[in-house]
Design a protein around this motif. Sequence first.
Motif, PDB file in Angstrom:
ATOM      1  N   THR A 400     -11.680 101.722 -24.516  1.00 36.49           N
ATOM      2  CA  THR A 400     -10.727 102.386 -23.626  1.00 36.49           C
ATOM      3  C   THR A 400     -10.397 103.788 -24.127  1.00 36.49           C
ATOM      4  O   THR A 400     -10.035 103.976 -25.290  1.00 36.49           O
ATOM      5  CB  THR A 400      -9.428 101.564 -23.504  1.00 36.49           C
ATOM      6  OG1 THR A 400      -9.734 100.290 -22.955  1.00 36.49           O
ATOM      7  CG2 THR A 400      -8.420 102.273 -22.610  1.00 36.49           C
ATOM      8  N   HIS A 401     -10.525 104.780 -23.241  1.00 39.40           N
ATOM      9  CA  HIS A 401     -10.184 106.157 -23.565  1.00 39.40           C
ATOM     10  C   HIS A 401      -9.009 106.620 -22.704  1.00 39.40           C
ATOM     11  O   HIS A 401      -8.891 106.249 -21.533  1.00 39.40           O
ATOM     12  CB  HIS A 401     -11.385 107.085 -23.323  1.00 39.40           C
ATOM     13  CG  HIS A 401     -12.389 107.044 -24.430  1.00 39.40           C
ATOM     14  ND1 HIS A 401     -13.025 105.882 -24.830  1.00 39.40           N
ATOM     15  CD2 HIS A 401     -12.877 108.043 -25.233  1.00 39.40           C
ATOM     16  CE1 HIS A 401     -13.858 106.156 -25.822  1.00 39.40           C
ATOM     17  NE2 HIS A 401     -13.789 107.455 -26.091  1.00 39.40           N
ATOM     18  N   PHE A 402      -8.148 107.404 -23.323  1.00 43.57           N
ATOM     19  CA  PHE A 402      -7.075 108.080 -22.599  1.00 43.57           C
ATOM     20  C   PHE A 402      -7.198 109.572 -22.878  1.00 43.57           C
ATOM     21  O   PHE A 402      -7.714 109.991 -23.920  1.00 43.57           O
ATOM     22  CB  PHE A 402      -5.687 107.588 -23.049  1.00 43.57           C
ATOM     23  CG  PHE A 402      -5.403 106.158 -22.723  1.00 43.57           C
ATOM     24  CD1 PHE A 402      -5.257 105.739 -21.413  1.00 43.57           C
ATOM     25  CD2 PHE A 402      -5.265 105.213 -23.731  1.00 43.57           C
ATOM     26  CE1 PHE A 402      -4.986 104.417 -21.109  1.00 43.57           C
ATOM     27  CE2 PHE A 402      -4.993 103.893 -23.438  1.00 43.57           C
ATOM     28  CZ  PHE A 402      -4.856 103.484 -22.123  1.00 43.57           C
ATOM     29  N   TYR A 403      -6.720 110.353 -21.930  1.00 34.54           N
ATOM     30  CA  TYR A 403      -6.764 111.800 -22.112  1.00 34.54           C
ATOM     31  C   TYR A 403      -5.467 112.246 -22.780  1.00 34.54           C
ATOM     32  O   TYR A 403      -4.375 112.106 -22.218  1.00 34.54           O
ATOM     33  CB  TYR A 403      -6.935 112.517 -20.767  1.00 34.54           C
ATOM     34  CG  TYR A 403      -7.392 113.945 -20.927  1.00 34.54           C
ATOM     35  CD1 TYR A 403      -8.744 114.240 -21.094  1.00 34.54           C
ATOM     36  CD2 TYR A 403      -6.465 114.987 -20.918  1.00 34.54           C
ATOM     37  CE1 TYR A 403      -9.167 115.552 -21.261  1.00 34.54           C
ATOM     38  CE2 TYR A 403      -6.879 116.303 -21.081  1.00 34.54           C
ATOM     39  CZ  TYR A 403      -8.231 116.576 -21.261  1.00 34.54           C
ATOM     40  OH  TYR A 403      -8.650 117.876 -21.423  1.00 34.54           O
ATOM     41  N   ASP A 404      -5.631 112.759 -24.029  1.00 35.55           N
ATOM     42  CA  ASP A 404      -4.453 113.188 -24.783  1.00 35.55           C
ATOM     43  C   ASP A 404      -4.080 114.609 -24.382  1.00 35.55           C
ATOM     44  O   ASP A 404      -4.717 115.589 -24.792  1.00 35.55           O
ATOM     45  CB  ASP A 404      -4.725 113.112 -26.289  1.00 35.55           C
ATOM     46  CG  ASP A 404      -3.473 113.367 -27.110  1.00 35.55           C
ATOM     47  OD1 ASP A 404      -2.754 114.331 -26.822  1.00 35.55           O
ATOM     48  OD2 ASP A 404      -3.203 112.589 -28.042  1.00 35.55           O
ATOM     49  N   GLY A 422      -7.667 115.763 -25.960  1.00 38.24           N
ATOM     50  CA  GLY A 422      -8.630 115.456 -24.926  1.00 38.24           C
ATOM     51  C   GLY A 422      -8.868 113.968 -24.812  1.00 38.24           C
ATOM     52  O   GLY A 422      -8.007 113.148 -25.155  1.00 38.24           O
ATOM     53  N   SER A 423     -10.045 113.570 -24.330  1.00 35.76           N
ATOM     54  CA  SER A 423     -10.366 112.153 -24.133  1.00 35.76           C
ATOM     55  C   SER A 423     -10.684 111.500 -25.476  1.00 35.76           C
ATOM     56  O   SER A 423     -11.622 111.902 -26.168  1.00 35.76           O
ATOM     57  CB  SER A 423     -11.564 112.015 -23.194  1.00 35.76           C
ATOM     58  OG  SER A 423     -11.884 110.650 -23.000  1.00 35.76           O
ATOM     59  N   TYR A 437      -1.864 108.318 -26.893  1.00 34.79           N
ATOM     60  CA  TYR A 437      -2.638 107.083 -26.764  1.00 34.79           C
ATOM     61  C   TYR A 437      -1.714 105.868 -26.880  1.00 34.79           C
ATOM     62  O   TYR A 437      -1.821 104.911 -26.102  1.00 34.79           O
ATOM     63  CB  TYR A 437      -3.732 107.024 -27.836  1.00 34.79           C
ATOM     64  CG  TYR A 437      -4.817 106.007 -27.536  1.00 34.79           C
ATOM     65  CD1 TYR A 437      -5.994 106.383 -26.904  1.00 34.79           C
ATOM     66  CD2 TYR A 437      -4.651 104.655 -27.856  1.00 34.79           C
ATOM     67  CE1 TYR A 437      -6.991 105.453 -26.603  1.00 34.79           C
ATOM     68  CE2 TYR A 437      -5.631 103.722 -27.563  1.00 34.79           C
ATOM     69  CZ  TYR A 437      -6.803 104.130 -26.936  1.00 34.79           C
ATOM     70  OH  TYR A 437      -7.780 103.196 -26.634  1.00 34.79           O
ATOM     71  N   ASN A 440       0.391 105.410 -23.781  1.00 40.50           N
ATOM     72  CA  ASN A 440      -0.354 104.799 -22.681  1.00 40.50           C
ATOM     73  C   ASN A 440      -0.424 103.285 -22.837  1.00 40.50           C
ATOM     74  O   ASN A 440      -0.345 102.545 -21.854  1.00 40.50           O
ATOM     75  CB  ASN A 440      -1.759 105.391 -22.589  1.00 40.50           C
ATOM     76  CG  ASN A 440      -1.809 106.636 -21.723  1.00 40.50           C
ATOM     77  OD1 ASN A 440      -1.822 106.556 -20.490  1.00 40.50           O
ATOM     78  ND2 ASN A 440      -1.800 107.800 -22.362  1.00 40.50           N
ATOM     79  N   SER A 451      -0.861 107.635 -13.831  1.00 41.26           N
ATOM     80  CA  SER A 451      -1.588 108.476 -12.866  1.00 41.26           C
ATOM     81  C   SER A 451      -0.874 108.510 -11.519  1.00 41.26           C
ATOM     82  O   SER A 451      -0.949 109.505 -10.792  1.00 41.26           O
ATOM     83  CB  SER A 451      -3.023 107.969 -12.687  1.00 41.26           C
ATOM     84  OG  SER A 451      -3.024 106.655 -12.118  1.00 41.26           O
TER      85      SER A 451
END
Length: 669
Positions: A400-404, A422-423, A437, A440, A451
């Motif tokens: 799982t990636h989040f955009y920082d 960034g991601s 992160y 989230n 979002s």
Amino acid sequence: MQKKKKKSHVPFRLNALFLSVFLLFSILIFRLGYVQIVKGAEYKQTSDQTDNVTTKLDAPRGKIYDRDHRVVVNNKPVYSITYTRMQNSTAEDRLKLAEKLSHFIHKDTSEVTERDKKDFFILLHKKEVEKRITAKEKKKLNDDQIYQLELDRVTKKDLDQLTDHQLEVLAIKRELDGGYSMSPQRVKVGVTEKEIARISEHLKELPGIDIKPDAQRDYPFGNSFKGILGQVKQIPKSKMDYYLARGNDRNDLVGTSFLEEQYESVLRGKKSKIEYMTDKAGNPIGDPIEKKGERGDDLVLTVDMDFQKKVENIIESELKESKSGSFAYANRDLKEAYVTVMNPNTGEILAMAGKQYDPKTGRYKNDPYGNVYDSFAAGSVVKGATVLAGLQSGVITPNTHFYDAPLNFGDGRVMKSVENMGSIGPLTALERSSNVYMWNIAMRLAGYDYSKKRFIHENVEGAFRTLRNTYAQFGLGVPTGIDLPSEATGYHTGISDDLAQAMFFAIGQFDTYTPLQLAQYVSTIANDGYRMQPHLVKEIREPSEDPNKLGKLVTRIEPNVLNRIDMKKSDIELVQKGFRLVMSGAHGTAAPRFSHKSYLPAGKSGTAQVDIKTGMDNRTLIAYAPYKHPEVAISVVVPNVRADTPNYEIGEKVLDTYFEMKDKGEPTK
């Protein structure tokens, strides 16, 4: 011629026998009559006036050794002044006795309380204090209420009138009053030769006073680790029933804190007994008969005292440098710091050190108990547990990636990491300590879709419970199980329905934790999810007659697994890798300090804001090493400091010292 009959001697012999028996019975009857009639009253009075009395004295307590079998706590032979209270003793008698004793011994007054002083003032100024109660008040109140009112009307000005000599008399009388009938009470332990000589010359003038051989706790390593060793004192009134139910006597000396209290039943020896006769007034008759006791069992600690002292010196050195005035430390104001060092595989505490600056003396005092009894907001060190909470609950996966980037909630709040990253996935989030992160993860646990800027299924309280329950598996916010009478578990700030608070929880700025809990937490990650019970005692041994040898082994404290965290091994390994990147990765927050270390450390640093206005933070560090085969874990907490890295500096020096000593075979024998 008629023959004469032969005379028989039997009647004569019978007559002689009867006469002898008669005489013997006459003597016996006469004697019984004399005893019963003439002396009966006297013998009865003597019988009524004597009694068998047995008193007991504490035997020397068991010794305490460090893991290398060096004596940490010993028994020093001393003499004590004791007081045996007679049944007819009055408060006035004890006041007069205390006054006499004050001329022969010096008594510390530090334990005299304000209530003691008020009682003493009333005793010395009865008539004056009685006048402070009106006749109207006396009619309405009972005796106890009147006395309480008298206490209330003793002012600070009154107490300030008490001279140093009077306070010393009070301190002595306090000990005399604390005794119980026919049981020796220690008035002063460790009297000087001069005091012994003075008392000996005046014993006839001091009823109930005696000089007896005794033992006093001695600390070869001085104040090092002394705060965790504990104290030995008379049984506190609040625990009197507890100890009496277990066979103790009222005047016993017992461990009243920390290890001395925790292992009281082990360290306590078998008492010596003194038997003697007394009359009904309680006065001894004849010489007493003493039966010697036995020393208590010994403890062997998990702590290495050489290592302990070095850790203490490292902390104090860092604290002192903060006050050196040099440019390098101009932005620091360190007042305290705490370090716990633990074997992550066994739970053995290798060192537990703390230092506090005392502005009154300008010195740094040892405060090891701060690791167990003080709690602090820990900051980002908890992010490993946050990632695992997300993985376990399924709100994230290892991919799982989040955009920082800064989070904007439309109400003026902007929340961001130290830098925009960034991601990123969970490994990078740990390496670079991404707040975004973790936020989230908290938002997903709470059912909030960032979002769309709205809740899909609002469950903020559920996010709190999930995070807190996950943290608890590692020992955060729950008892660690250390072998001490009690421990702090940190401060639970409660459960909020505010999403922002849940997000702060996820980065270690909501609940508080002790340094020991942080050490247990990182140890659990280091050893693949097994939470070990920390302990300070390694072995219990019988006392040895040879001072150079340990006694027979009684008990060895085996490692105890409190729980295995309910998570996949692969998830735990992910966090382990993230912790290693913190100290070795290209962007690792602690890499500048630790990337070159041959012992290959892994860990996490943290900063928790304490006061935004003043810029004061808590600086923390958790670490273990080596990464693949961990054998040591540490926690470092430096509370209330301005922006700096004392947590890194202390942690680096502690780990360096451990492995330097390990190469010599010192701290892990």
